[in-house]
Scaffold this active site. Structure first.
Site, PDB file in Angstrom:
ATOM      1  N   GLU A 176       0.820  -1.228   0.000  1.00 13.39           N
ATOM      2  CA  GLU A 176       0.000   0.000   0.000  1.00 13.39           C
ATOM      3  C   GLU A 176       0.845   1.266   0.000  1.00 13.39           C
ATOM      4  O   GLU A 176       0.736   2.121   0.883  1.00 13.39           O
ATOM      5  CB  GLU A 176      -0.941  -0.002   1.206  1.00 13.39           C
ATOM      6  CG  GLU A 176      -1.980  -1.112   1.142  1.00 13.39           C
ATOM      7  CD  GLU A 176      -3.079  -0.999   2.185  1.00 13.39           C
ATOM      8  OE1 GLU A 176      -2.860  -0.385   3.232  1.00 13.39           O
ATOM      9  OE2 GLU A 176      -4.180  -1.530   1.932  1.00 13.39           O
ATOM     10  N   GLU A 379      -5.589  -8.161  -1.185  1.00 10.50           N
ATOM     11  CA  GLU A 379      -6.231  -8.022   0.128  1.00 10.50           C
ATOM     12  C   GLU A 379      -7.698  -7.691  -0.101  1.00 10.50           C
ATOM     13  O   GLU A 379      -8.025  -6.862  -0.964  1.00 10.50           O
ATOM     14  CB  GLU A 379      -5.624  -6.888   0.960  1.00 10.50           C
ATOM     15  CG  GLU A 379      -4.313  -7.217   1.597  1.00 10.50           C
ATOM     16  CD  GLU A 379      -3.808  -6.106   2.511  1.00 10.50           C
ATOM     17  OE1 GLU A 379      -4.624  -5.431   3.169  1.00 10.50           O
ATOM     18  OE2 GLU A 379      -2.590  -5.923   2.554  1.00 10.50           O
TER      19      GLU A 379
HETATM   20  C1  BG6 Z   1      -4.475  -2.947   4.695  1.00  8.32           C
HETATM   21  C2  BG6 Z   1      -3.121  -3.336   5.196  1.00  8.32           C
HETATM   22  O1  BG6 Z   1      -4.574  -1.592   4.701  1.00  8.32           O
HETATM   23  O2  BG6 Z   1      -5.598  -3.272   5.431  1.00  8.32           O
HETATM   24  C3  BG6 Z   1      -3.118  -4.444   6.216  1.00  8.32           C
HETATM   25  O3  BG6 Z   1      -2.258  -3.662   4.148  1.00  8.32           O
HETATM   26  C4  BG6 Z   1      -4.281  -4.254   7.158  1.00  8.32           C
HETATM   27  O4  BG6 Z   1      -1.872  -4.458   6.863  1.00  8.32           O
HETATM   28  C5  BG6 Z   1      -5.573  -4.325   6.365  1.00  8.32           C
HETATM   29  O5  BG6 Z   1      -4.300  -5.147   8.217  1.00  8.32           O
HETATM   30  C6  BG6 Z   1      -6.844  -4.234   7.178  1.00  8.32           C
HETATM   31  O6  BG6 Z   1      -6.812  -3.109   7.988  1.00  8.32           O
HETATM   32  P1  BG6 Z   1      -7.036  -3.230   9.549  1.00  8.32           P
HETATM   33  O7  BG6 Z   1      -6.793  -1.873  10.074  1.00  8.32           O
HETATM   34  O8  BG6 Z   1      -8.434  -3.687   9.726  1.00  8.32           O
HETATM   35  O9  BG6 Z   1      -6.038  -4.222  10.025  1.00  8.32           O
END
Ligand code: BG6
Length: 483
Positions: A176, A379
């Site tokens: 990211e 993701e």
């Molecule tokens: C992304 C990141 O932004 O979102 C991850 O690459 C992160 O590291 C994921 O865990 C989900 O966000 P969060 O804040 O719910 O963990």
């Protein structure tokens, strides 16, 4: 193409600082993530300059993958994973970042992990830097604000490419990377922070924007150099970028809202995407710099490197969409790191993130139309609380619904003509939330017995979604029903 391609890379994703634990074991140094305390949705995480005795730092144990990797990879194999996205902790390889030699125990650990993956036919997909860097580089050099850090990163990346040649083919240079410009600061750029500060910047001053964009420029150059070296070491290496996919809709058809949404999408996604995929800053960058009094130090050599080190494929995270308006009287709503107004057509999670599968189809078409290179969703997922029933089962139908909706939209995007090559939902085995530091915000197909105070024995239990996702993979995305 009307269905998922035969060799589609189904899998899941994790990151070392949220999952691995063993933060000071076998020669590992402290990373920027190791200095962050836990928070909640309402209360941001905070950074401490020193480790406070007795305080709970979620990354220190994570989900203890370090001591559970064989069990975990077996669980992933049980779902039929074709790929597993994970990150290497820079501090396990170079504990301080500027060390002359790598830490052999760190190299050995990841070799065992990759070998374990291959045992089950799982292709590792490795993020070289995921929201952490050696804390020593922040303290002594000022993190990514310092050009020297480029050399340290390149040496680290080169070490990985050489060491794991033949074991790892798919790489991502930075997780990211666009978060560096949107929220910058400590978490993604390792810029020095005040004791007690939040890891993300809030509303930024022009000075902060300047610092973030210069740090980000150094990351772009480091990424491009890594791409060049990675290709030289092994021509088969596929090296990609990773962007936090930010979909912004206009609240109304008022041209001011439409223009605002266009600019937001450009700044949020294409400022970084264009540099990494096209090898140059986009047309709108200069105006943005001028309006924020930003003067970047970009050398002629940098410009050349950016052109030569473009990525092989485009990857992104996608959780939710935002809605923007030019009307300042409308209230803002926090979600997936970005601010926006509430979208009346969407539902929101407990953590305020909208749920919008169609936004994923929109984004896939948008980026593929712009870049025309293979795309991967690395993701996606729903952060939610899970309940362990009296019989030990975890019935996460809400997670299945969320994922099903997104897979359906990926299928539509493939029909639209997008060259989508893989899907790795986030936090496939429960891990610490990056944003809040909580364990309670779970994404996994596998439950990990651990809570927000660090209690629990780390035992693993497959959830209902585990068996559902297994069927999805077995049928190559055809069987999506939850039954
Ligand atoms: C992304 C990141 O932004 O979102 C991850 O690459 C992160 O590291 C994921 O865990 C989900 O966000 P969060 O804040 O719910 O963990």
């Amino acid at each position: 193409m009307t269905e998922f391609p035969k060799n589609f890379l189904w899998g899941g994703a994790t990151a070392a600082n949220q999952y691995e634990g063993a933060w000071d074991v076998d020669g590992k140094g402290a990373s920027t993530a190791d200095m962050l305390l836990g928070g909640t949705y309402e209360k941001p995480r905070t950074f401490t300059k020193e480790i406070k005795p007795g305080a709970y730092y979620p990354s220190h144990q994570g989900s203890d993958f370090y001591h559970h990797y064989k069990e975990d990879i077996k669980l992933l194999a049980g779902m039929g994973y074709k790929t597993y996205r994970m990150s290497v902790a820079w501090t396990r390889i170079f504990p301080n970042g500027d060390d002359a030699e790598p830490n052999q125990k760190g190299l050995d650990f990841y070799r065992s992990v990759f070998e374990e993956c291959h045992k089950y036919g799982i292709e590792p997909l490795v993020t070289i830097s995921h929201y952490e860097m050696p804390y020593h580089l922040t303290e002594t050099y000022g993190g990514w604000g310092n050009r020297k850090v480029i050399d340290f990163y390149v040496k680290y990346a080169e070490t990985l490419f050489n060491e794991y040649k033949g074991l790892v083919k798919y790489w991502l240079t930075f997780n990211e990377i666009n978060i560096g410009m949107l929220f910058g600061g400590y978490m993604s750029l390792g810029l020095p922070a005040k004791d007690g500060a939040a890891p993300f910047s809030g509303k930024m001053s022009d000075e902060e924007i300047q610092a973030n964009l210069q740090g980000l420029h150094h990351q772009f150059v480091a990424s491009a150099l890594a791409v060049k070296i990675g290709h030289k070491i092994n021509a088969d290496n596929m090296i990609g970028c990773m962007i936090a996919g930010q979909v912004s809709y206009p609240l109304t058809s008022n041209p001011d809202d439409v223009l605002k949404a266009q600019l937001t999408n450009e700044i949020n996604n294409y400022y970084c995407g264009d540099v990494q995929v096209r090898g140059a800053y986009p047309h709108f960058a200069q105006r943005y710099w001028d309006e924020h009094n930003v003067k970047l130090n970009i050398t002629a050599e940098d410009a050349e490197v950016l052109k030569e080190g473009t990525v092989d494929y485009y990857t992104f995270s996608y959780y939710s969409s935002s809605t923007v308006t030019a009307d300042p009287s409308k209230a803002e709503n926090a979600g997936n790191f970005s601010m926006g107004v509430k979208n009346p057509y969407l539902k929101y999670s407990e953590w305020g993130w909208s749920m919008d599968p169609k936004g994923l189809r929109w984004y896939l078409n948008d980026v593929y139309g712009r870049y025309g290179i293979p795309v991967m969703v690395v993701e996606n997922g729903l952060g939610a609380r899970d309940t362990v029933e009296a019989d030990g089962s975890i019935n996460d139908d809400y997670r299945i619904d969320y994922l099903k909706g997104h897979i359906e939209q990926m299928k539509e995007a493939i029909k639209d003509g997008v060259d989508l090559i893989g899907y790795t939902p986030w936090g496939c085995i429960d891990l610490v939330s990056a944003g809040t530091g909580q364990m309670a915000k779970r994404y996994g197909f596998v439950y990990v017995d651990r809570d927000d105070d660090g209690k629990g024995d780390f035992s693993r239990t497959p959830k209902k979604s585990y068996y559902w996702y297994k069927k999805v993979i077995e049928s190559n995305g055809e069987k999506l029903e939850n039954k």
